[in-house]
Design an enzyme around this catalytic site. Structure first.
Site, mmCIF file in Angstrom:
data_model
loop_
_atom_site.group_PDB
_atom_site.id
_atom_site.type_symbol
_atom_site.label_atom_id
_atom_site.label_comp_id
_atom_site.label_asym_id
_atom_site.label_seq_id
_atom_site.Cartn_x
_atom_site.Cartn_y
_atom_site.Cartn_z
ATOM 1 C CG ASP A 84 -2.084 -0.999 0.943
ATOM 2 O OD1 ASP A 84 -1.910 -2.226 0.938
ATOM 3 O OD2 ASP A 84 -3.153 -0.442 0.607
ATOM 4 C CE LYS A 127 -5.845 -5.612 4.140
ATOM 5 N NZ LYS A 127 -6.717 -4.515 4.801
HETATM 6 O O1 MRU Z 1 -7.439 -3.185 2.888
HETATM 7 P P1 MRU Z 1 -7.354 -3.607 1.431
HETATM 8 O O2 MRU Z 1 -8.065 -4.912 1.032
HETATM 9 O O3 MRU Z 1 -7.508 -2.471 0.355
HETATM 10 O O4 MRU Z 1 -5.698 -4.001 1.491
HETATM 11 C C1 MRU Z 1 -5.133 -4.274 0.341
HETATM 12 C C2 MRU Z 1 -3.797 -4.908 0.444
HETATM 13 O O5 MRU Z 1 -2.988 -4.693 1.520
HETATM 14 C C3 MRU Z 1 -2.992 -5.137 -1.036
HETATM 15 O O6 MRU Z 1 -2.015 -6.112 -0.631
HETATM 16 C C4 MRU Z 1 -2.226 -3.927 -1.185
HETATM 17 O O7 MRU Z 1 -3.170 -2.876 -1.592
HETATM 18 C C5 MRU Z 1 -1.913 -4.308 -2.740
HETATM 19 S S1 MRU Z 1 -3.073 -4.679 -3.878
HETATM 20 C C6 MRU Z 1 -2.216 -4.873 -5.697
#
Ligand code: MRU
Length: 405
Positions: free
Chosen positions: A252, A263
């Site tokens: 992220d 995550k």
């Molecule tokens: O809370 P989320 O589902 O948006 O979290 C998503 C993640 O942590 C993904 O691993 C990250 O955004 C990469 S998606 C290609």
């Protein structure tokens, strides 16, 4: 099982509503997968904001594209300005609002800023308001196409790191659903599958919202990639058994020193991978690198509602098996969605959708009143990351591209 890459699902696209002909942002509603596959059409910026916050659209690159399309939808359907200056002021406010819909994925604010800067540059160069409006709609769609190209490049580079017979482990969903299309980790998996290098993908459930159990498994099964679900707490044990060739996760926000927010649960996987000498790769477009943050201590971690951890959400279809049930469902939903009161804080909404009946439910699994700490992300220190795979190359986390600008 033979994989069919034409079955890779698309998470987001720009189009016109069949109902009113107006433009909208179309989203495959990820809150309802895997048992219900529903598309929502957002025709206002606020609708995209709600979709982002409820995780109907999620994953850092998909969030970036959603932000750009939200600004475009504001311009097309909501803005009433006829003067360029007041339109630009409205655009700045729209970008500010959607860019901050969630705090951790840098792609969100990055994409909103890119649209804003593009419009201001064009206005300074003398473009008419009509041209500006058309240009940001086109830019939002270009950003979706660019993201797919980035993912295909990440996929190629990542697949080169794998040997035939690889058993890889992934966390959350960094597949096509978390991006505009194809996926970052998804890109690696799909490319390596085509090269017949993947024996099997381990998918962690990814509590509390089960993006692994609900979304990654659904996506991989749709495409026909061999996969199996494990509890988050099982990962170290299968590494100990020697059953994991490499771990691939998305990101992220990647800080200047390579510390990576992803995550919640990613850090524990990285620690286990380090202990068992399993390569640990972060896959992300360069737009996920945030040069302005020196290290992971500066990342804002999103805190989410404790109910996500206190219970389980599910959605699905209700299949009436006799006339009496059909009549009851018909009556219950005759005035629209029916919110059933259950014991405790359990809830179930029943509604009609295109001639069928469906439900959304949340079931409590903990004692009422329990204090809960529910951060959505954690930070993995750079020293636990083998390499960061981007569209421009594979980098050691301490030598990321673009850090000398
Ligand atoms: O809370 P989320 O589902 O948006 O979290 C998503 C993640 O942590 C993904 O691993 C990250 O955004 C990469 S998606 C290609």
């Amino acid at each position: 099982m033979t994989a069919d890459l034409s079955k890779i699902p698309r998470s987001i696209w720009w189009g016109a509503s069949e109902e009113n002909g107006k433009p909208g942002v179309f989203l495959l509603d990820q809150t309802r997968l895997p048992l219900s596959s529903e598309v929502i059409c957002c025709q206002r910026l606020e609708a995209v904001e709600v979709a982002i916050q409820s995780l109907a659209v999620r994953g850092a690159p998909a969030l970036g594209v959603a932000a750009a399309m939200a600004i475009a939808v504001w311009s097309e359907n909501e803005s009433t300005d006829t003067e360029t200056d007041s339109w630009l002021a409205g655009l700045d406010a729209a970008a500010e609002r959607i860019g901050n819909a969630r705090p951790t994925a840098v792609n969100l604010l990055g994409a909103a800023d890119r649209v804003r800067t593009y419009a201001h540059d064009m206005a300074r160069a003398g473009s008419s308001l009509a041209d500006l409006k058309a240009a940001i709609v086109a830019l939002a769609q270009t950003m979706a196409e660019e993201n797919e190209a980035e993912n295909r490049a990440i996929g190629k580079l990542g697949a080169e790191l794998l040997e035939p017979g690889s058993r890889i482990l992934t966390h959350c969903n960094a597949g096509s659903l978390g991006t505009a299309y194809f996926g970052t980790v998804g890109g690696v998996i799909y490319t390596a599958v085509e090269q017949q290098k993947i024996e099997h993908v381990w998918v962690t459930e990814t509590r509390p919202l089960n993006q692994g159990a609900r979304l990654t498994t659904w996506e991989l099964m749709a495409v026909g990639v061999p996969c199996a679900l494990i509890a988050d707490s099982m990962a170290a044990s299968i590494m100990d058994s020697g059953w994991v060739s490499a771990v691939f996760v998305g990101a992220d926000r990647i800080c200047a020193n390579g510390d990576t927010a992803n995550k919640v649960g990613t850090l524990a996987l990285a620690i286990a991978a380090d202990y068992y000498q399993v390569p640990f790769y972060v896959c992300a477009p360069t737009s996920t690198i945030d040069k302005s943050l020196a290290d992971g201590s500066e990342v804002t971690i999103e805190q989410r509602d404790g109910r996500e951890l206190a219970g389980f959400s599910t959605s699905g279809a209700i299949i009436p098996t006799d006339r009496a049930t059909l009549r009851a469902l018909d009556m219950l939903t005759s005035a629209g969605e029916r919110n059933l009161r259950l014991n405790g804080k359990n809830r179930m909404n029943i509604y009609r959708k295109a001639g069928t009946y469906a439900f959304d439910a949340w079931f409590q699994a903990t004692p009422p009143g329990l204090p809960i700490y529910n951060p959505a992300f954690d930070v993995t220190p750079a020293e636990l990351i083998t390499a960061v795979i981007t569209e421009t190359g594979v980098y050691p986390p301490g030598a990321l591209p673009g850090l000398t600008d």
